[in-house]
Scaffold this motif. Structure first.
Motif: not given
Length: 158
Positions: A2-3, A6, A10, A68-69, A71-74
């Motif tokens: 997912t990362s 995104f 991006h 989004a990127t 958030a998905s990578m924390g």
């Protein structure tokens, strides 16, 4: 996965949306300066302004995919991400509050009096101001790109 998805969106959005704005906005002052002697300059200026307006709207995808990127990578609360968000907001403000309105003003002035607006010191001053605010916009984006690559505190070894 997912990362990576995104991040790919991006980066593509940044290249395809922000790239044209930076190029078109950077070319605009040159054509303001030459509008009195170049019969095609006003048409070119109209096209450059339209490119800037349309791609500014498309550019909204860049921070959306960036968030989004992150958030998905924390990493949404990492200092480099927060700094990038602030610089992106600043770049958007410069573009929407300074670059685009000054381009529109220059076009209006050229439509009213083409020779006076471009060949005069007022035309040169307009071009210089546009060059300055466009340079600030471009510099802000350059810093964001560097932050995206270097990512202070990352484990990439850079």
């Amino acid at each position: 996965m997912t990362s990576a998805f995104f991040l790919s969106l991006h980066v593509l959005a940044a290249i395809l949306a922000i790239g044209p704005v930076t190029v078109a906005a950077s070319m605009f002052p040159r054509y303001v300066r030459t509008a009195a002697t170049d019969p095609h300059a006003v048409t070119i200026l109209g096209s450059l302004h339209r490119i800037c307006r349309v791609y500014t709207v498309l550019g909204l995808l860049v921070p959306a995919f960036g968030l989004a990127t992150a958030a998905s990578m924390g990493v949404l609360t990492d200092a480099w991400v927060l700094t990038s968000i602030a610089l992106t907001a600043a770049a958007a403000a410069v573009l929407t509050l300074a670059v685009l309105p000054r381009q529109a003003e220059a076009l209006s002035a050229l439509d009213a009096q083409p020779e006076a607006a471009s060949g005069s010191s007022a035309g040169s001053a307009t071009a210089a101001r546009l060059g300055m605010v466009t340079g600030i916009f471009n510099l802000l984006w350059a810093v964001v790109v560097v932050l995206m690559i270097v990512r202070p505190g990352s484990t990439t070894g850079v």
